[in-house]
Scaffold this motif. Structure first.
Motif, PDB file in Angstrom:
ATOM      1  N   GLY A   1       0.816  -1.211   0.000  1.00 50.84           N
ATOM      2  CA  GLY A   1       0.000   0.000   0.000  1.00 50.84           C
ATOM      3  C   GLY A   1       0.851   1.262   0.000  1.00 50.84           C
ATOM      4  N   MET A   2       1.909   1.258   0.794  1.00 53.03           N
ATOM      5  CA  MET A   2       2.781   2.429   0.843  1.00 53.03           C
ATOM      6  C   MET A   2       3.474   2.636  -0.499  1.00 53.03           C
ATOM      7  SD  MET A   2       4.081   5.094   2.102  1.00 53.03           S
ATOM      8  CE  MET A   2       3.602   5.105   3.809  1.00 53.03           C
ATOM      9  N   LEU A   3       3.972   1.567  -1.104  1.00 56.14           N
ATOM     10  CA  LEU A   3       4.628   1.696  -2.404  1.00 56.14           C
ATOM     11  C   LEU A   3       3.643   2.219  -3.441  1.00 56.14           C
ATOM     12  CD1 LEU A   3       7.006   1.439  -4.292  1.00 56.14           C
ATOM     13  CD2 LEU A   3       6.450  -0.988  -4.567  1.00 56.14           C
ATOM     14  N   SER A   4       2.436   1.709  -3.425  1.00 56.56           N
ATOM     15  CA  SER A   4       1.417   2.174  -4.360  1.00 56.56           C
ATOM     16  C   SER A   4       1.135   3.663  -4.170  1.00 56.56           C
ATOM     17  CB  SER A   4       0.129   1.373  -4.183  1.00 56.56           C
ATOM     18  OG  SER A   4      -0.879   1.848  -5.039  1.00 56.56           O
ATOM     19  N   GLN A   5       1.047   4.090  -2.923  1.00 57.89           N
ATOM     20  CA  GLN A   5       0.810   5.508  -2.641  1.00 57.89           C
ATOM     21  C   GLN A   5       1.967   6.365  -3.134  1.00 57.89           C
ATOM     22  OE1 GLN A   5      -0.064   5.965   1.514  1.00 57.89           O
ATOM     23  NE2 GLN A   5      -2.146   5.204   1.290  1.00 57.89           N
ATOM     24  N   ILE A   6       3.195   5.908  -2.954  1.00 56.80           N
ATOM     25  CA  ILE A   6       4.372   6.645  -3.425  1.00 56.80           C
ATOM     26  C   ILE A   6       4.347   6.738  -4.950  1.00 56.80           C
ATOM     27  CG2 ILE A   6       6.895   6.579  -3.649  1.00 56.80           C
ATOM     28  CD1 ILE A   6       6.893   5.260  -0.798  1.00 56.80           C
ATOM     29  N   GLU A   7       4.110   5.606  -5.611  1.00 62.95           N
ATOM     30  CA  GLU A   7       4.104   5.598  -7.075  1.00 62.95           C
ATOM     31  C   GLU A   7       3.011   6.496  -7.658  1.00 62.95           C
ATOM     32  OE1 GLU A   7       6.030   1.276  -8.255  1.00 62.95           O
ATOM     33  OE2 GLU A   7       3.900   1.605  -8.598  1.00 62.95           O
ATOM     34  N   ASN A   8       1.916   6.633  -6.935  1.00 65.16           N
ATOM     35  CA  ASN A   8       0.795   7.444  -7.418  1.00 65.16           C
ATOM     36  C   ASN A   8       0.770   8.840  -6.810  1.00 65.16           C
ATOM     37  OD1 ASN A   8      -0.691   5.565  -9.237  1.00 65.16           O
ATOM     38  ND2 ASN A   8      -0.626   4.313  -7.393  1.00 65.16           N
ATOM     39  N   SER A   9       1.888   9.249  -6.236  1.00 68.13           N
ATOM     40  CA  SER A   9       2.083  10.600  -5.684  1.00 68.13           C
ATOM     41  C   SER A   9       1.080  10.961  -4.599  1.00 68.13           C
ATOM     42  CB  SER A   9       2.049  11.646  -6.803  1.00 68.13           C
ATOM     43  OG  SER A   9       3.033  11.357  -7.759  1.00 68.13           O
ATOM     44  N   ARG A  10       0.628   9.962  -3.858  1.00 72.86           N
ATOM     45  CA  ARG A  10      -0.265  10.220  -2.728  1.00 72.86           C
ATOM     46  C   ARG A  10       0.490  10.203  -1.403  1.00 72.86           C
ATOM     47  NH1 ARG A  10      -3.924   6.406  -5.544  1.00 72.86           N
ATOM     48  NH2 ARG A  10      -3.094   4.918  -4.041  1.00 72.86           N
TER      49      ARG A  10
END
Length: 77
Positions: free
Chosen positions: A34-43
């Motif tokens: 989840g954290m990686l996804s948030q980083i990749e999506n600039s969230r």
């Protein structure tokens, strides 16, 4: 595009070039999917340690990663 948005996009670009899934990179970097996804999506903005652990997991030197990313140091009020 903002400096921090470019970080997430470049992480995703290198991950996809290496054929890695979010789950694989997250595990190697020691963070949640989840954290990686948030980083990749600039969230979310990665901490310095998280960013460098991720680059290490991607086997991408910081000098290569930051190539072409310009930091705009204009003050905003």
């Amino acid at each position: 595009m903002l400096f921090l948005q470019k970080i997430g996009q470049k992480i995703k670009k290198f991950r996809l070039e290496k054929g890695m899934t979010v789950a694989t990179l997250a595990e190697l970097a020691g963070i949640s999917k989840g954290m990686l996804s948030q980083i990749e999506n600039s969230r979310a903005v990665p901490s310095f340690q998280t960013l460098f652990d991720t680059l290490k997991a991607l086997d991408v030197p910081p000098s290569v990663f930051f190539e072409g990313i310009e930091f705009n140091n204009r003050k905003r009020f």
